[in-house]
Design a protein around this motif. Sequence first.
Motif, short mmCIF file in Angstrom:
data_model
loop_
_atom_site.label_atom_id
_atom_site.label_comp_id
_atom_site.label_asym_id
_atom_site.label_seq_id
_atom_site.Cartn_x
_atom_site.Cartn_y
_atom_site.Cartn_z
N ALA A 41 7.66 3.97 -1.34
CA ALA A 41 6.82 2.77 -1.41
C ALA A 41 7.15 1.96 -2.66
N GLY A 45 8.57 -1.73 -2.67
CA GLY A 45 7.89 -2.78 -3.43
C GLY A 45 8.89 -3.55 -4.27
N THR A 53 2.50 2.46 6.63
CA THR A 53 2.77 3.88 6.49
C THR A 53 2.02 4.65 7.57
N GLU B 31 -5.64 10.43 1.57
CA GLU B 31 -4.81 11.57 1.18
C GLU B 31 -5.44 12.93 1.49
N HIS B 34 -7.30 14.90 5.65
CA HIS B 34 -6.50 15.52 6.71
C HIS B 34 -7.35 16.27 7.73
N THR B 53 -1.65 6.94 13.82
CA THR B 53 -2.31 7.36 12.59
C THR B 53 -1.59 6.75 11.40
N THR B 54 -2.32 6.02 10.57
CA THR B 54 -1.72 5.46 9.36
C THR B 54 -2.20 6.25 8.16
N TYR B 55 -1.41 6.18 7.09
CA TYR B 55 -1.66 6.98 5.90
C TYR B 55 -2.25 6.07 4.83
N SER B 57 -3.07 5.98 1.67
CA SER B 57 -2.93 6.63 0.37
C SER B 57 -3.03 5.61 -0.75
N GLU B 59 -2.45 6.23 -3.88
CA GLU B 59 -1.31 6.41 -4.80
C GLU B 59 -0.08 5.67 -4.29
N LEU B 60 0.12 5.72 -2.99
CA LEU B 60 1.24 5.01 -2.39
C LEU B 60 1.06 3.50 -2.57
N ALA B 63 1.82 2.46 -6.12
CA ALA B 63 3.26 2.44 -6.41
C ALA B 63 3.89 1.16 -5.85
N TYR B 64 3.48 0.78 -4.64
CA TYR B 64 4.01 -0.42 -4.00
C TYR B 64 3.59 -1.67 -4.79
N ALA B 67 5.25 -2.11 -8.21
CA ALA B 67 6.69 -2.37 -8.19
C ALA B 67 7.00 -3.78 -7.68
N HIS B 68 6.08 -4.36 -6.94
CA HIS B 68 6.33 -5.63 -6.25
C HIS B 68 6.27 -6.80 -7.23
N ASP B 69 7.02 -7.86 -6.95
CA ASP B 69 6.99 -9.02 -7.85
C ASP B 69 5.73 -9.88 -7.67
N ARG B 95 -7.77 11.47 -3.47
CA ARG B 95 -7.69 12.54 -4.46
C ARG B 95 -8.19 12.11 -5.83
#
Lengths: 374, 374
Positions: A41, A45, A53, B31, B34, B53-55, B57, B59-60, B63-64, B67-69, B95
């Motif tokens: 991810a 990004g 996802t 997360e 489950h 089913t989508t995740y 998260s 944390e994900l 991160a995205y 990192a993205h502009d 979590r």
Amino acid sequence: MDERVREHAAVLVDWSARVDPGDDVVISVAEDAHELAVAVAERLGEVGANVVTTYGSAELQRAYLQAHDGDFEAGDHEAALLSAADVYLRLGGGRNTAATADVESETRQAYSRARANIRDARMDTDWVSTVHPTRSLAQQAGMAYEAYQEFVYNAVLRDWEALAERMATVKALLDDGERVRIVKERDDQPRTDIQLSIADRTAVNSAASVAYDSHNLPSGEVFTAPADADGEVFFDVPMTISDRRVRDVRLVFEAGEVVDYEAAQGESVIESVLETDAGARRLGELGIGMNRGIDRVTDNILFDEKMGETAHLALGRAYDANLPDGESGNDSAVHVDLITDLSEASRIEVDGDVVQRNGVFYFEDGFEAAKRPD
Amino acid sequence: MDERVREHAAVLVDWSARVDPGDDVVISVAEDAHELAVAVAERLGEVGANVVTTYGSAELQRAYLQAHDGDFEAGDHEAALLSAADVYLRLGGGRNTAATADVESETRQAYSRARANIRDARMDTDWVSTVHPTRSLAQQAGMAYEAYQEFVYNAVLRDWEALAERMATVKALLDDGERVRIVKERDDQPRTDIQLSIADRTAVNSAASVAYDSHNLPSGEVFTAPADADGEVFFDVPMTISDRRVRDVRLVFEAGEVVDYEAAQGESVIESVLETDAGARRLGELGIGMNRGIDRVTDNILFDEKMGETAHLALGRAYDANLPDGESGNDSAVHVDLITDLSEASRIEVDGDVVQRNGVFYFEDGFEAAKRPD
């Protein structure tokens, strides 16, 4: 985060899937592939892709399949998602490789049949399948967790550009060649000496990138589809086929067809494979493993068949990519790979030239002896 | 699996989302949700729905986003998925409730703005949001894990049909009424005595089901939108607003507007809310909590505001569902709920009739005294 996870993500996104800014990407995350998913991810990004996802949980799928009456249909929403996607990244790595062991094969097949359009839509994307090293996969490999991580990253974090170049040389050999001979003469094993016709067949340089029509990370094999086979071959790399262990399989071919077989373990599995249909007794694939980062058997075909200094033959279905346009190759309901270690007392010849000896190609350091057969 | 997880799934699928055979359902799994996801998949299999089913998260997502502009766009594939979906089930339970704490609010807002069409498509489904009791949420609530599980299942596993009927009675009272008065006279607190105009407004029976236009499980409140407010109110239920603790807020209203305020803790948070815009100084909601399964504060507004024997008032934006067709209510960028405990020394009057005393409605056992104000 272990820096190797980020490197894995970069290889996947940049080398394997070639993701561009604005691409619509689906990431499918297995239960314990969370950490790799976070890294992917992050990389997506940075690239500026758009991400959905999905949760690829085997336990969830088992619960759904076991509860369903079996009259499955494909969801329009899933088809819409995949039809609109440019890239599909499957991050394997569950918690239990046997998580769906108690689902009847009729149920799996009915589910799979109902979803053919979804599979087709997924195959129309730039899809790549990889695995995050999990404890469950380490267990399957019979390895400690940290050792298994080391193993997976050795297999994945290659100089893919350099390997693709070496594999291109092998592809050219097979494309130009008409006949491959594999010989192995180890004192402790039945002899291997088999001749395979590959005239008019096109080899695939499976360099772990959609740019090479190669959809697994790691990869690292060159494969083609033999038209004919004669001789005997001994497969000394153990396998799991249909959840059963198979070891030391020996096959004898005449005019392309298996005429005799034996195995030290799992011989009945081989028997049932061969009896599937007419195509199951003929070969669908000759693959030459060239990923030297894969240096041991881990009971995972995606790794085992790419192992450097091995070759594999598959009983059953051939891939269209190996065939002249419009022609179809060997047809079968099965495609079962069997692997033989060529690192000792072995050679591969193409049209009479020795191109590999004891696992080393003629264009590599350490290749010994003349190119002509001895 | 804890049988309560399966019961939770059944309430979600059957009572809340009313899933039919053949429905295209999206499950979004946080997360650590489950186990609930497995139970929901099982129930959806039994019903014969089609599942993606989508995740979900955090944390994900962090991160995205990091990192993205920042020049985000909505993926066509995500829009296609949600536009084709009939039902969207969000299973919260991550979590770490602070997993995205370091993402700049500009980034969140830019991401959210770019995805307005995706949010709209999701809101057009029969969507329901619930949470799986996780250790992270237990921590936020200041509770031991097993005690928190007990708390969540008490809140979720209600006799919803019976509760919906009791809430329908309260909705009818508010729909027919023109003026609500809330009075609380505890010796240890500033006095509460506030009058709210609700003529022409429609109350919502929030019974945790799409059949009631109620999209959270648990729910259990009846809410409407006051047009005017006069008097003083003391909110003794502590809250977290904009990541800051707020306690013992006292507001004074004149002609619908806050003219004085104080708080024992977090007064500056209240100040910044009130200064957001003109609408932030007026009320957008009066809610009456009726879920007696929620018997304590857990610092999670989705639970806290539904607590039985409480009422809440929200500064800011009103919901269209409470307003006559085509009319728009109080407008603001914020909607901040503040809660007061009515279980002691309290009463709610509608048009002069006491309808609730010390948390007990006139139609419930234990209601004391005449319906007329004393």
